[in-house]
Write a protein that holds these residues in place. Structure first.
Motif, PDB file in Angstrom:
ATOM      1  N   ARG A  47       0.910  -1.346  -0.086  1.00  0.00           N
ATOM      2  CA  ARG A  47       0.092   0.037   0.002  1.00  0.00           C
ATOM      3  C   ARG A  47       0.963   1.259  -0.115  1.00  0.00           C
ATOM      4  O   ARG A  47       2.032   1.331   0.386  1.00  0.00           O
ATOM      5  CB  ARG A  47      -1.052  -0.031   1.197  1.00  0.00           C
TER       6      ARG A  47
ATOM      7  N   ARG B 294      -3.716  -1.219  -1.616  1.00  0.00           N
ATOM      8  CA  ARG B 294      -4.408   0.045  -1.538  1.00  0.00           C
ATOM      9  C   ARG B 294      -3.609   1.356  -1.775  1.00  0.00           C
ATOM     10  O   ARG B 294      -2.335   1.109  -1.591  1.00  0.00           O
ATOM     11  CB  ARG B 294      -5.315   0.164  -0.468  1.00  0.00           C
ATOM     12  N   ASP B 295      -4.119   2.290  -2.395  1.00  0.00           N
ATOM     13  CA  ASP B 295      -3.292   3.503  -2.645  1.00  0.00           C
ATOM     14  C   ASP B 295      -1.979   3.526  -3.352  1.00  0.00           C
ATOM     15  O   ASP B 295      -1.019   3.982  -2.935  1.00  0.00           O
ATOM     16  CB  ASP B 295      -3.311   4.327  -1.173  1.00  0.00           C
TER      17      ASP B 295
ATOM     18  N   GLY C   8      -8.395  -4.276  -4.758  1.00  0.00           N
ATOM     19  CA  GLY C   8      -8.066  -3.412  -3.795  1.00  0.00           C
ATOM     20  C   GLY C   8      -8.320  -2.023  -4.397  1.00  0.00           C
ATOM     21  O   GLY C   8      -9.617  -1.942  -4.717  1.00  0.00           O
ATOM     22  N   TYR C   9      -8.277  -0.800  -3.594  1.00  0.00           N
ATOM     23  CA  TYR C   9      -8.839   0.444  -3.933  1.00  0.00           C
ATOM     24  C   TYR C   9      -7.685   1.529  -3.862  1.00  0.00           C
ATOM     25  O   TYR C   9      -6.673   1.343  -3.306  1.00  0.00           O
ATOM     26  CB  TYR C   9      -9.951   0.667  -2.893  1.00  0.00           C
TER      27      TYR C   9
ATOM     28  N   LYS D 221      -6.423   3.120  -6.486  1.00  0.00           N
ATOM     29  CA  LYS D 221      -5.396   2.707  -7.448  1.00  0.00           C
ATOM     30  C   LYS D 221      -5.427   4.002  -8.550  1.00  0.00           C
ATOM     31  O   LYS D 221      -6.392   4.285  -8.948  1.00  0.00           O
ATOM     32  CB  LYS D 221      -5.451   1.527  -7.843  1.00  0.00           C
TER      33      LYS D 221
END
Length: 225
Positions: free
Chosen positions: A18, A52-53, A75-76, A78
């Motif tokens: 992340r 993530r990120d 995930g998230y 991105k």
């Protein structure tokens, strides 16, 4: 950074990676995804150890001889921004997918400012044909996707492809995108088993071998223009 001639990925942000970025780098002749995020569920704590990120910005990807230029699996937070991707052998230039059993996509995924030249291809004994940008919700849904400020030129098959899978791809936003010369496909294709929707604004599609926009029979995908 320069990465050349690998048997597998160039960089893979695996498991719970992340807050990480690859930028201003060059990848050529990778044997799997040149750049990837894989939010594996086989981690200690899935509430914390989620991909993530993570960001891929201002990179050059050339001639991956297997798999994608850039891929994200779950995930998230991105982003894929301002990359030039060219001459993929058999897979998309950019792919969002939920195969490889990842944690789900959530939040927003931004694909912006990219140039894709001569990308996409056929694989698995030529049983599957991939677009330059492909969304493949094999299992979990892929929500929150924005594709904007992008050129897709001289694709082997489709420019943007929504692939058949068990999940949906709801509310995709596509804006200020130019798709020219989809050599063996359509500018935008939703396959027969695709589910979800996309809203287009300022999208120019020219010189497609098949339709500029095609929804295959049976598709539950909706395109709003």
């Amino acid at each position: 950074m320069r990465i050349r001639n690998t048997y597998a990925d160039g960089v893979n942000f695996a498991n719970g990676t992340r807050d990480s970025t690859v930028y201003n780098s060059s990848f050529r002749n990778t044997g799997d995804d040149a750049l990837a995020v894989w939010a594996s569920k086989y981690v200690k704590d899935t509430s914390v150890d989620v991909g993530r990120d993570n960001h891929f910005r201002n990179n050059s990807v050339q001639l991956p001889w297997r798999a994608n230029g850039i891929a994200m699996y779950g995930g998230y937070g991105k982003t894929i921004e301002n990359n030039v991707i060219s001459d993929t052998m058999n897979y998309p230039g950019i792919m969002l997918a939920t195969d490889h059993d990842p944690l789900p996509f959530s939040g927003q995924t931004l694909i912006a400012g990219n140039a894709l030249h001569r990308t996409g291809g056929a694989f698995w004994g030529e049983a599957q044909e991939f677009g330059a940008i492909t969304l493949f919700a094999q299992g979990h849904d892929i929500p929150g996707v924005t594709i904007r400020d992008t050129e897709i030129l001289d694709s082997t098959y489709d420019g943007i492809q929504f692939k058949t899978g068990g999940g949906a791809m709801p509310d995709v936003k596509i804006g200020n995108v130019r798709i020219d010369k989809s050599n063996n496909g359509s500018g935008i294709l939703a396959m027969g088993g695709a589910r979800g929707s996309a809203t287009l604004s300022d999208v120019a599609i020219t010189d497609s071998a098949e339709d500029d926009i095609r929804l295959e029979p049976g598709s539950q995908f909706k395109i709003n223009q």
